[in-house]
Design an enzyme around this catalytic site. Structure first.
Site, PDB file in Angstrom:
ATOM      1  CB  SER A   1     -36.424 -49.312 -23.888  1.00  0.00           C
ATOM      2  OG  SER A   1     -36.088 -48.336 -23.103  1.00  0.00           O
ATOM      3  CB  SER A   2     -33.187 -45.537 -26.695  1.00  0.00           C
ATOM      4  OG  SER A   2     -34.048 -44.752 -28.130  1.00  0.00           O
TER       5      SER A   2
ATOM      6  CD  GLU B   1     -34.993 -44.127 -16.784  1.00  0.00           C
ATOM      7  OE1 GLU B   1     -34.993 -45.035 -18.075  1.00  0.00           O
ATOM      8  OE2 GLU B   1     -34.560 -45.014 -15.845  1.00  0.00           O
TER       9      GLU B   1
ATOM     10  CB  SER C   1     -38.577 -45.799 -20.507  1.00  0.00           C
ATOM     11  OG  SER C   1     -38.004 -47.284 -21.222  1.00  0.00           O
ATOM     12  N   GLY C   2     -41.073 -45.725 -23.522  1.00  0.00           N
ATOM     13  CA  GLY C   2     -41.812 -45.736 -23.715  1.00  0.00           C
ATOM     14  C   GLY C   2     -43.069 -44.584 -24.036  1.00  0.00           C
TER      15      GLY C   2
ATOM     16  CB  THR D   1     -37.032 -44.356 -30.009  1.00  0.00           C
ATOM     17  OG1 THR D   1     -35.818 -44.594 -29.179  1.00  0.00           O
ATOM     18  CG2 THR D   1     -35.582 -44.771 -31.429  1.00  0.00           C
TER      19      THR D   1
ATOM     20  CG  ASN E   1     -40.478 -48.362 -24.737  1.00  0.00           C
ATOM     21  OD1 ASN E   1     -41.177 -48.839 -26.047  1.00  0.00           O
ATOM     22  ND2 ASN E   1     -39.349 -47.153 -25.654  1.00  0.00           N
TER      23      ASN E   1
ATOM     24  N   GLY F   1     -35.473 -39.647 -19.553  1.00  0.00           N
ATOM     25  CA  GLY F   1     -35.433 -38.888 -19.775  1.00  0.00           C
ATOM     26  C   GLY F   1     -35.828 -38.938 -18.055  1.00  0.00           C
TER      27      GLY F   1
END
Length: 844
Positions: A206-207, A431, A154-155, A159, A203, A429
Site C-alpha cells: 500500500s502506498s 478512505e 488501498s489494494g 501503484t 493491501n 482514494g
C-alpha cells in the site's frame, strides 16, 4: 423488454422477469427471479424498478454504450466482463475502470505495448496502455501537457497501474541516445515503494503517500527526464502499526540483510527484535523475499547514480530510527522518567548519527520552557518521553524520505528545456475505517478536490460534445461538492479552526472539537455531531458519511519535535543528519559524501515559531498547486476497483464494488450522461446496425445520413427522444433498447420465415427420400417373391425325383445285401454239414 432489476441484500441488485402486465396504479409488480421464485414486488409509481439492457449490450467495452444507464446495469456489465470473460478493463466514457484481478496476467508484455502503440482509444479492447497511448498521442498532436489520474481504494491496484503507464511511455518513446533516461525513470518506482509503501490489512504493498510524477519529453517526444512531487507521507506508521500490518518495506529489507558484511556495523538483527517493526505482529509477507528486494533496491539506487556511500548514509539513518525505537524509557515516580546511559540501543543510535549520548539521554526525558524572564527545565512523564522519542523518529524519517525523493529528482534532471510533459498521479482514494483520524481526513479532503476537478472536466467535455455536434445544449444538473470543500478549507472552516487551536499554548483536541460543534452543528447540513460520542464529528463527503475521531488531530497537525532535540541533531558530525535540520540545508551530492555549498531548496523559517506552517496548511498549499497543474493539463482518468476484500482472484463482491463505484465518480459520470442523450451512434454505425429495419425504397437513396434520418423518424414517433448531430445521432435513455427490440423482432420474423422454408424443403426432401426407398424395397420384395415362387416348383420336382431315385437305390442295395447274406448262409451251412458228416463217418 420485460426484465427489470430489483434490490437485493446480498447481490445489491438481482434480475427479474415481469410475469404480468403492469398497469398504472398497481401497487405490486409480479415478477419471477432467475431461480424461478415468484415474487410480488411493491413498487412506487414514481420510481419503478430500473429496466435491464438487452443481451446484445451486455458485456460492452464502454459502459456509456448501454441503453439503460444506472447502477445495476453498470455493476452487471462489469461482473460479466470480469467473472465470465476475465476482462479487467472497461471504459466508462473518459474513465478507464480497472478491476484488480489479484493474479498476474500476460497482458503487459512488450508485444502488447507495440500492439496498442499508434491505435485510437476505441479501436482495441480497453487497457491501461490504451489510456497511456491516448495521452501520448494528444500530447504529440496538440503540444499540450497531459495528466493520468489514477485513484482507488488501498489494494485496488493504483501503484501497479501507474507503474504500467510509466513503462508504456518509457517503451514507446525510447531513443538510442537517451536509452538510460527511461531506465532511470522506471528505477524511481522500486525506491519510492521501498521507503513509502507498507503492508496494511487491505493491501500488501500500500502506498502511504501521494505521488505526482512528471515525465518530461523533448520536441521529438522522447523522454528526457522526470520530476516527482509527493504528498502527505503517513509518518505515524514509523512508530505505530495496527495488527497484521507492517512498517515501511525498507526497514524489513534492511533487517533481512543485517548479517551481510556491509551492514554489520549497523548492529541490526531480525525485524522481531525492534519495536518499530514487530508492533503489527506481521514481519513477513507471503511470497515476498525482503533480502532479494533489498538487492533490487540497491541496484536501482546505483542505476540512478546514487552510489555506495550515499546508500550507506541512508541505511545508517534507517538503522538509527530502529534503535531509537528500542530505547528503554523508565518511569521515576509519577512525574519523571529516565533513560540509562548504559542503554545499548541509545548508544548505537548516538554512535550511528554521531550524537552526544548524555545530551540525548537527558533531553528525551526533559523539555526546556523559555519565558520572558527565565528558562525552566521540566521533567516529562514516561508517556510524554515516549511521545517525544516517537516524534523524533517520525521527524528523522520524514526528512530522510524528502531527501531521497530530492536525490531521485536530481538524478532525473535533464539539460535543456522541457517541451511537454505527461504527469502520472498515484494518490490515495477515499478512505473510511472504524476509526478515522487526521490522515483519513486529509486523504478524503484531497479526494473531494479531485472529485470536483473530475466533475467539472466531465461536465465540460459533455458540453463540448454537444457544441461540436450542434445539439441544443440544456443545463445538466450535476453534483457540486464545493459546499463540503468550503466546510473544510474556507475561512473559519475546519482546517483554519484546527490551525488556530494549534497556535494556542494550551490548545486541545476537545477545545477544537467544541469549536466545530459551535460553528457547524445545526448550521451546516454537511456536518453532524454523533449521537453517542462527544469525541467525534461526522462529515458528509461526496462518497459517504465519515466519522472522524478528534484525538491526535492537534498533535499530528503541529508535527512538532522539541527544539532542544533538533539542536542536538544539528550538532551531529554525521553530515546527513546535520544537513537535515539546518536552517539553510546544504545539498549533498548524490555521487559522494562531500558537501556542496549550495542550497538544495528554499526553506522558509519564520522568526516566530508560532507562524510555522502546520501539516494541514502545507497539505492544502501543495494540493492547491496540484490542482493548478492538473487544470493546466488534459486529464485522463483511471479508476481502480477492488473486487473483494479477501484478495481472491476473479471473485466479484457486488456490495464492495458498488460502494467503490459510488465513491470514485463512475456512477456520477453515468448519471450526467443519462440525464440528456447518453447513447451516441455515428451515422455509419447506425446504418450498419439497423439497415435491416429499412425498406427497399429508403435504401435506394445514396446519402446514408439522410437514410438514417428518414428511417429514424419513421421508427420513433416522438422526435424529442433523439437529436441529429453533425456526425452522430444522440438518443435518450431506452431508445437504443427499443431499436434493438424492433431489430430483434424483425430478425425473429425473418428467422421464422427462413426456418419455415427450410423446414418445408427438408420435409419434402425427406419425403422423396422415403418414397424412393419404399419403391426400392417393394421392387426387391416383389422380385424375391417371384423368384421364390419359381424356385418352389422346381424344388418339388427335384424332391420327388430324389425320393424315387432313393427308393430304387435303397431296394437295389437291400436286395444285393440279402443275396450276399443268403450265399454266406448257404456256404456256412455247407461247411457245417460237411464237418458233421465227416465227424459222423469217422465215428461210425
Amino acid at each position: 423488454y420485460n426484465r427489470v432489476w430489483i434490490p437485493d441484500n446480498e447481490e445489491v441488485w438481482q434480475s427479474a422477469e415481469i410475469t404480468e402486465n403492469y398497469k398504472a396504479g398497481d401497487r405490486f409488480l409480479h415478477v419471477q427471479l432467475e431461480d424461478g421464485t415468484e415474487l410480488n414486488y411493491p413498487v412506487d409509481p414514481a420510481a419503478l424498478p430500473p429496466l435491464r439492457n438487452p443481451d446484445i449490450l451486455v458485456g460492452e467495452n464502454d459502459l456509456t454504450a448501454l441503453s439503460y444507464l444506472h447502477e445495476p446495469a453498470v455493476l452487471h456489465n462489469l461482473k460479466v466482463r470480469f467473472v465470465e470473460s476475465k476482462l479487467i478493463y472497461t471504459y466508462s466514457g473518459i474513465i478507464l475502470v480497472a478491476v484488480n484481478p489479484y493474479k498476474q496476467l500476460p497482458i503487459y508484455g512488450d508485444a502488447i505495448i507495440h500492439a496498442y502503440s499508434g491505435q485510437n482509444m476505441g479501436d482495441m479492447d480497453p487497457h491501461i496502455f490504451a489510456v497511456a497511448e491516448e495521452a501520448y498521442k494528444q500530447m504529440a498532436r496538440n503540444n499540450k501537457n497531459q495528466s493520468i489520474i489514477v485513484s482507488g481504494e488501498s489494494g485496488a491496484g493504483k501503484t501497479v497501474s501507474a507503474r504500467y503507464t510509466m513503462r508504456y511511455f518509457a517503451t514507446v518513446s525510447k531513443s538510442s541516445s537517451n536509452a538510460n533516461v527511461e531506465d532511470k525513470v522506471l528505477a524511481s518506482n522500486p525506491i519510492t515503494e521501498a521507503v513509502g509503501n507498507a503492508k496494511t490489512t487491505r493491501n500488501d504493498n500500500s502506498s502511504r503517500f501521494g505521488k505526482y510524477t512528471e515525465i518530461s519529453f523533448d520536441q521529438s517526444y522522447q523522454i528526457i527526464g522526470a520530476n516527482m512531487r509527493t504528498y502527505l507521507l503517513e509518518k505515524s506508521r514509523v512508530v505505530f502499526q495496527s495488527e497484521n500490518e507492517r512498517n515501511y518495506h525498507i526497514f524489513y529489507q534492511l533487517c533481512a540483510s543485517a548479517m551481510q558484511p556491509e551492514f554489520k556495523h549497523l548492529k541490526l538483527g531480525s525485524a522481531e527484535e525492534f519495536n518499530y517493526t514487530r508492533m503489527g505482529g506481521s514481519t513477513v509477507i507471503e511470497g515476498v523475499d525482503d533480502r532479494a528486494n533489498m538487492v533490487e533496491t540497491q541496484k536501482t539506487f546505483a542505476l540512478l547514480g546514487l552510489k555506495g556511500d550515499f546508500q550507506m548514509d541512508v541505511f545508517k539513518m534507517l538503522a538509527a530510527i530502529l534503535h531509537l525505537g528500542n530505547v528503554e524509557i523508565t518511569a521515576v515516580g509519577d512525574e519523571r522518567s529516565a533513560i540509562s546511559l548504559e542503554d545499548k540501543h541509545l548508544n548505537i543510535f548516538c554512535e550511528l548519527l554521531d550524537l552526544n549520548c548524555d545530551k540525548m539521554s537527558q533531553w528525551l526525558c526533559h523539555r526546556k520552557i523559555i519565558t520572558t524572564s527565565e528558562t525552566v527545565i521540566k521533567p516529562m512523564t514516561r508517556a510524554q518521553a515516549v511521545n517525544a522519542r516517537d516524534a523524533l523518529a517520525k521527524k528523522i524519517y520524514s526528512h530522510l524520505f524528502d531527501f531521497i525523493v530530492e536525490r531521485i529528482n536530481q538524478a532525473l534532471q535533464f539539460p535543456g528545456k522541457q517541451h511537454t510533459f505527461i504527469g502520472v498521479l498515484d494518490i490515495y482514494g477515499f478512505e473510511t475505517f472504524d476509526v478515522n483520524s487526521f490522515e483519513q481526513f486529509c486523504i478524503n479532503y484531497a479526494n473531494e478536490k479531485l472529485q470536483q476537478q473530475f466533475n467539472l472536466h466531465v461536465f465540460k467535455l459533455e458540453q463540448e460534445e454537444y457544441m461540436k455536434e450542434d445539439i441544443p445544449w440544456t443545463l445538466i444538473d450535476f453534483y457540486d461538492n464545493q459546499p463540503v470543500i468550503d466546510l473544510i478549507e474556507a475561512k473559519m472552516g475546519i482546517l483554519e479552526l484546527l490551525d488556530e487551536e494549534c497556535l494556542l499554548p494550551h490548545g486541545t483536541d476537545d477545545n477544537w472539537l467544541q469549536k466545530l460543534y459551535n460553528n457547524f452543528v445545526n448550521k451546516n447540513a454537511l456536518f453532524e455531531k454523533p449521537r453517542m460520542s462527544n469525541t467525534s464529528f461526522i462529515i458528509q463527503h461526496f462518497a459517504d458519511k465519515v466519522e472522524y475521531k478528534c484525538e491526535g488531530f492537534l498533535e499530528k497537525n503541529r508535527d512538532t519535535v522539541h527544539e532542544i532535540l533538533i539542536d542536538i541533531l544539528k550538532e551531529s558530525k554525521f553530515h546527513l543528519c546535520a544537513n537535515f535540520f539546518q536552517d539553510n540545508p546544504v545539498s549533498i551530492s548524490p555521487f559522494s559524501s562531500t558537501i556542496n555549498i549550495k542550497s538544495a531548496r528554499p526553506v522558509l523559517k519564520s522568526p516566530n515559531k508560532q507562524l510555522r506552517m502546520t501539516v494541514g496548511s502545507k497539505f492544502r498549499s501543495s494540493l492547491s498547486l496540484l490542482m493548478v497543474t492538473l487544470n493546466a493539463t488534459t486529464p485522463h482518468y483511471v479508476r481502480c476497483i477492488k473486487p473483494n476484500d479477501e484478495k481472491l482472484p476473479f471473485e466479484f463482491d457486488s456490495k464492495r464494488v458498488a460502494q467503490q463505484l459510488r465513491a470514485c465518480g463512475v456512477l456520477e459520470t453515468i448519471r450526467i450522461s443519462a440525464q440528456s442523450y447518453p447513447s451516441r451512434w455515428t451515422y455509419i454505425e447506425f446504418f450498419s446496425r439497423y439497415s435491416i429495419l429499412m425498406t427497399q425504397q429508403e435504401l435506394s437513396t445514396n446519402d446514408k445520413k439522410q437514410i438514417c434520418k428518414i428511417v429514424l423518424q419513421r421508427l420513433i414517433q416522438d422526435h424529442n427522444q433523439y437529436q441529429f448531430g453533425r456526425t452522430k445521432i444522440f438518443f435518450r435513455a431506452g431508445q437504443v433498447a427499443y431499436l434493438e427490440k424492433l431489430r430483434s423482432d424483425k430478425l425473429r420474423h425473418a428467422c421464422i420465415t427462413v426456418q419455415k422454408s427450410v423446414r418445408g424443403w427438408l420435409q419434402r426432401k425427406k419425403f422423396l427420400r422415403i418414397k424412393q426407398a419404399a419403391i426400392i424395397i417393394q421392387q426387391y420384395f416383389r422380385g424375391q417373391r417371384t423368384v421364390r415362387q419359381a424356385v418352389t416348383a422346381r424344388t418339388l420336382k427335384q424332391t420327388w425325383a430324389a425320393i424315387t431315385i432313393q427308393k430304387y437305390c435303397r431296394g437295389y442295395l437291400v436286395r444285393r445285401l440279402c443275396q450276399l447274406i443268403h450265399v454266406a448262409a448257404v456256404t456256412i451251412q455247407a461247411y457245417i454239414r460237411g464237418f458233421l458228416a465227416r465227424k459222423k463217418y469217422r465215428k461210425v
